[in-house]
Design a protein around this motif. Sequence first.
Motif, mmCIF file in Angstrom:
data_model
loop_
_atom_site.group_PDB
_atom_site.id
_atom_site.type_symbol
_atom_site.label_atom_id
_atom_site.label_comp_id
_atom_site.label_asym_id
_atom_site.label_seq_id
_atom_site.Cartn_x
_atom_site.Cartn_y
_atom_site.Cartn_z
ATOM 1 N N ILE A 1 26.962 34.424 37.562
ATOM 2 C CA ILE A 1 27.853 35.576 37.617
ATOM 3 C C ILE A 1 28.984 35.337 38.608
ATOM 4 C CG2 ILE A 1 27.992 38.051 38.125
ATOM 5 C CD1 ILE A 1 25.058 38.296 37.384
ATOM 6 N N PHE A 2 28.651 34.755 39.749
ATOM 7 C CA PHE A 2 29.612 34.643 40.846
ATOM 8 C C PHE A 2 30.017 33.191 41.082
ATOM 9 C CE2 PHE A 2 30.404 33.979 45.419
ATOM 10 C CZ PHE A 2 31.478 34.833 45.595
ATOM 11 N N THR B 1 32.020 38.286 49.389
ATOM 12 C CA THR B 1 30.711 37.681 49.168
ATOM 13 C C THR B 1 29.766 38.709 48.576
ATOM 14 O OG1 THR B 1 31.038 36.285 51.111
ATOM 15 C CG2 THR B 1 28.803 36.469 50.272
ATOM 16 N N PRO B 2 29.071 38.391 47.478
ATOM 17 C CA PRO B 2 28.086 39.340 46.938
ATOM 18 C C PRO B 2 26.912 39.500 47.903
ATOM 19 C CG PRO B 2 27.966 37.237 45.784
ATOM 20 C CD PRO B 2 29.157 37.159 46.672
ATOM 21 N N SER C 1 32.951 43.345 37.239
ATOM 22 C CA SER C 1 32.885 42.065 37.945
ATOM 23 C C SER C 1 33.969 41.990 39.017
ATOM 24 C CB SER C 1 33.072 40.903 36.966
ATOM 25 O OG SER C 1 32.060 40.922 35.992
ATOM 26 N N MET C 2 33.593 41.462 40.188
ATOM 27 C CA MET C 2 34.588 41.144 41.192
ATOM 28 C C MET C 2 35.308 39.878 40.739
ATOM 29 S SD MET C 2 36.049 41.616 44.142
ATOM 30 C CE MET C 2 35.002 42.800 44.974
ATOM 31 N N ILE C 3 36.625 39.914 40.655
ATOM 32 C CA ILE C 3 37.377 38.769 40.174
ATOM 33 C C ILE C 3 37.795 37.866 41.318
ATOM 34 C CG2 ILE C 3 39.412 38.002 38.887
ATOM 35 C CD1 ILE C 3 37.368 39.439 37.176
ATOM 36 N N SER D 1 22.601 40.596 41.879
ATOM 37 C CA SER D 1 23.176 41.386 40.793
ATOM 38 C C SER D 1 24.699 41.459 40.887
ATOM 39 C CB SER D 1 22.596 42.806 40.807
ATOM 40 O OG SER D 1 22.937 43.467 42.016
ATOM 41 N N CYS D 2 25.242 41.105 42.037
ATOM 42 C CA CYS D 2 26.694 41.055 42.248
ATOM 43 C C CYS D 2 27.381 42.386 41.950
ATOM 44 C CB CYS D 2 27.334 39.946 41.415
ATOM 45 S SG CYS D 2 26.766 38.291 41.865
ATOM 46 N N THR D 3 26.781 43.488 42.405
ATOM 47 C CA THR D 3 27.398 44.806 42.269
ATOM 48 C C THR D 3 27.877 45.340 43.613
ATOM 49 O OG1 THR D 3 25.231 45.866 42.481
ATOM 50 C CG2 THR D 3 26.041 45.415 40.239
#
Length: 538
Positions: A413-414, A429-430, A499-501, A434-436
Amino acid sequence: MDFTKSAPSLHTLPEEILCYLFSFLRASSILNCTSTCRYLHKVLDNSSALQYTIELEAQKMVEVTAPDAMTSPAERLEILRNQMCSWRAFKPTIIDQFLQPGGEVSVSFGHLSTWDDRPQIAQIRMLDSVPSKSQSYRRWNAGSYPMTKDTPFRVHSVCMDPSQDLFAFVVLEPNHMAEISCRIYLETLSTSEPHPLAASEILTSFKPHISANCHLDQTRTKLKIWGDCIVLLNICDEYSACPARMQIWNWQEKQDFKCVYREQEPYGKMDDCCIVNRDHLIVSSRMTGRQLRKLSIFSFSDLGRPPVRVAECVLPFQPEATFLRHSPFVTISPDICRSMTPQEARFYPNAKNQLIALNVDGPPSLVLIIDTDKLLTVCQSGIHTEGQSPVLSWKEWGPNCSRCIVDPVPNSIFVLRLEVAGGRAVHATPNDVSCTSYSLRTYDFNKYRMSRAAASKDFRGCIITEPSTVKHQQLDEDIVTSLPYMVVVDEERIETAASMIDVTFDDENILIIKSSEQDENEFVINVARLSSMALRGK
């Protein structure tokens, strides 16, 4: 005649005269002189102008003010120190949010630009205006550009330099010789007129970049601006037999020549390039077969000749793809200075002191932050055979010139991305797999700012001076790096369902770029500023 009278010395001169004499010296020389006795040290303590000179050089910044600037050295010193303290505290405040078309994103000199290749639209937005009133003052649509009807017209890359009011775009055009040539158009950013400083409205490739047998969809084109230099990089995909090709122009000089670099056999796959210290070129590439993965360092002081390879620096991993991020080279035009208010003072990174960030897609996903001053010193200090550039192993250049930052959450994901500007790097930084949820981090590699932070009672970050080791099963060897830095993590978390771009920034603005939940072709961009800069924007 009295011969017993002592000769005049520095101690007999008035402070005003001493300050004037010291103003011709570099910061290090001023400090050496004023440390010799109490009287000269007192001169420094009483002079805001000398302290400002030292502060500006220590932070490796340059000032930009209006021709009729009314700010005193004491006021500029306070602004510069407050800016340093704001970054050290690192408490970003979001002052604006807006939607922007997707595509390539860059920020420079208080301007945001995006380029969306599919609809062929570039948008430029000023970030220095009052929050909520930030407006795209230019929307450039390639489809509405006047061209000859029978000309196959497609823009492949755009770039801008607001400090020079320069907007450039490149067009690839098939010709009657079954080849594809390049044209670079130079305009003003503000009016879309031919740029008055450009020696020619159009820069034309004097040789074809690409064979017509190589489909345009297999070609990536990058256009970059560094001061008076424009770089065009054409890269074919890994399945193409066409080598990558790069050309450099001085766009302000009338000339029939330009500096050219073309990949040689065995074909490595050039990924990216950047100019450092005005006359050196760094090229990153993915090598095929058993060739070493390396950074190639070139000198190009004479644009009438091909660049001279200074050294090749071997990397300790085998990247699938790389790209370089670097501090923008800010050239302040007279028009920009005249547009500033007399009370306004701004500070930008000195182009002579640059960091570059070698972003690696992996695996593993990691970034090498490289001090280019140290890198060029190592490359030029070695002994090598005349006519042959040295090949430096990782241990010869890497540990002392760089710091490796690795993806903290290794998943699909990241992908770690770092932007650099003015001796600093910023990224999000996640906080979990889950990168939310994300946290912003800032890294500072300026030794003076680190020493000031260490002496500050309220500094809440970490200063890292010991070597660090990155271990990973897909690395050729453990990566040991030791470039000193300090890091501060923002306490506020960024929650997102999308998603964080990416995160990009200049010395005043931090842009947090996320994909829109409603439209995948749009970005949600939050503009954040640190405490002192946020107050100045109101």
